[in-house]
Design a protein around this motif. Structure first.
Motif, short mmCIF file in Angstrom:
data_model
loop_
_atom_site.label_atom_id
_atom_site.label_comp_id
_atom_site.label_asym_id
_atom_site.label_seq_id
_atom_site.Cartn_x
_atom_site.Cartn_y
_atom_site.Cartn_z
N LYS A 158 0.82 -1.21 0.00
CA LYS A 158 0.00 0.00 0.00
C LYS A 158 0.86 1.26 0.00
N GLU A 159 1.92 1.27 0.81
CA GLU A 159 2.75 2.47 0.88
C GLU A 159 3.43 2.75 -0.46
N ASP A 160 3.85 1.71 -1.16
CA ASP A 160 4.47 1.90 -2.48
C ASP A 160 3.43 2.41 -3.48
N PHE A 161 2.24 1.86 -3.41
CA PHE A 161 1.16 2.32 -4.29
C PHE A 161 0.85 3.79 -4.03
N ASP A 162 0.75 4.18 -2.74
CA ASP A 162 0.45 5.56 -2.39
C ASP A 162 1.56 6.50 -2.83
N ALA A 166 1.18 9.48 -5.57
CA ALA A 166 1.43 10.87 -5.17
C ALA A 166 2.18 11.64 -6.25
N THR A 167 2.86 10.92 -7.15
CA THR A 167 3.59 11.59 -8.22
C THR A 167 2.71 11.88 -9.43
N HIS A 168 1.48 11.36 -9.42
CA HIS A 168 0.59 11.58 -10.56
C HIS A 168 0.03 13.00 -10.54
N SER A 169 -0.25 13.51 -11.71
CA SER A 169 -0.88 14.82 -11.80
C SER A 169 -2.34 14.72 -11.38
N LYS A 170 -2.93 15.84 -11.02
CA LYS A 170 -4.33 15.87 -10.63
C LYS A 170 -5.23 15.42 -11.77
N ALA A 171 -4.86 15.81 -12.99
CA ALA A 171 -5.68 15.42 -14.14
C ALA A 171 -5.68 13.91 -14.31
#
Length: 394
Positions: A158-162, A166-171
């Motif tokens: 889960k922590e790796d997924f999160d 977190a690096t993804h853009s809002k779009a």
């Protein structure tokens, strides 16, 4: 040891789909082997060869039938016929792939020469470096569902997924889980993921990711990479030669018959095969019902029990040689030839009892889509248990 799987729902609506109580398996491998009829461990070389020749005969008959497609009178009818040919030939190619897989485990004959030569011919025909794949596949069997060491569809924590999200853009966050985006991503994944894995091992776990891509490659001859030892170099070279010969044959076919004709007769069925191999492997090792372990709580038996049998009807049983329906058995004893696998699987189920995992009701492709879109990461279901299950993003 009973694991209580009551996990509180978080803000994102993450709820576990695993069983309410989980008891790690307590049977033994001796019980497994004692239960399997002794003849199941005795491959019949002539019978195995018969299946290999049968599948190549299917390839030839389908190819000859396809030569008549251009004579069909209507363009749309020709398009439907080519699609049907590619789909059916792709199924036959996948069955051949599974026979080579059996060869890699030494399951089709007591003769290593027969297994290795047959596997090399089939996998080279399908552009798979046989021995290189055999070595990495053996690592998968030695570490099934080990979060630290397995190399086949290892789930993210889960922590790796999160952290990745977190690096993804809002779009991107707004659209990444929509069906159309998921379907588009899945399409390209199924199209190219398998050859990319062969070439650069882009799904490498942490210990392999530290090496440059060319040392992770299934074609690497150096002996100092994470996959192969120096004593494996000769076999890797033989595999590479097999691929060079197959590629040379394809290039000659392109020059003789034309690139589009080679794509119609071989290329599109090959792409279907890539799809099926990825789908089969994914569903054998990805499900909300099975646990995943770090090294400290993993054992070979726990890993073998953490696989799933599914049903793919006539195609699975007769064209794919039961690889989908008897995979739990396969991870307990991989040297049993496929034509004895159903009988041996029934014996193993009796020993495993409630630890046997299967889903014979969910339509195969629906199960694939559901697990692809829902199985995002695993969570420790009880603090300090070191046993992980997939959580479902509702």
């Amino acid at each position: 040891m009973i694991i209580d799987l009551e996990v509180p729902t978080g803000k994102a609506g993450i709820v576990p789909e695993a069983p309410e109580k989980w008891e790690p398996p307590d049977y033994t491998m001796k019980q497994i082997y004692d239960a399997i009829p002794s003849h199941c461990f005795q491959p019949n070389t002539l019978l195995s060869l018969g299946y290999v020749l049968r599948d190549f005969a299917f390839v030839l008959v389908l190819g000859l039938a396809a030569t008549q497609i251009p004579s069909l009178p209507f363009p749309y009818l020709r398009q439907v016929a080519w699609f049907t040919y590619a789909f059916v030939q792709g199924l036959v190619f996948t069955g051949l792939w599974e026979l080579a897989h059996e060869c890699g485990h030494g399951a089709l004959s007591k003769s290593k020469t027969f297994n290795y030569n047959t596997g090399l011919i089939i996998h080279s025909f399908l552009l798979v470096p046989f021995h290189s794949w055999r070595f990495t596949h053996a690592q998968h069997h030695k570490s099934t569902n080990n979060l630290d060491r397995d190399i086949a569809f290892v789930p993210r924590m889960k922590e790796d997924f999160d952290n990745e999200r977190a690096t993804h853009s809002k779009a991107w966050e707004m659209v990444e889980d929509t069906p159309i985006v998921a379907l588009t991503t899945l399409f390209f994944h199924q199209l190219i993921a398998w050859p990319i894995y062969m070439a650069i091992n882009n799904f490498a776990i942490e210990r392999m990711a530290a090496a440059p891509w060319w040392k992770r490659s299934h074609f690497y001859l150096g002996g100092d990479g994470p996959n192969f030892k120096p004593e494996n170099t000769k076999d890797v070279l033989v595999s590479d030669i097999g691929i060079v010969l197959a590629a040379t044959g394809l290039w000659a076919a392109v020059n003789w018959f034309g690139a589009w004709n080679v794509m119609l007769f071989y290329g599109f069925p090959y792409l279907w095969t890539n799809h099926w191999i990825l789908t089969i492997t994914f569903l054998q090792h990805t499900d909300v019902s099975i646990p995943y372990y770090p090294t400290k709580t993993w054992s070979f038996l726990r890993g073998a029990a953490s696989t799933v049998d599914r049903d793919f009807g006539f195609i699975g049983r007769h064209l794919f040689h039961g690889a989908i329906e008897t995979h739990v058995l396969h991870h307990h004893s991989s040297r049993i030839p496929f034509y004895y696998a159903a009988e041996a699987s029934d014996a193993v189920k009796g020993v495993m009892g409630k630890h046997y995992q299967s889903d014979m009701k969910t339509p195969y492709l629906w199960a694939f889509w559901k697990n692809y879109t829902q199985c995002k990461f695993v969570v420790e279901t009880e603090k300090s248990s070191n046993i992980y299950f997939f959580s479902k993003n509702e």
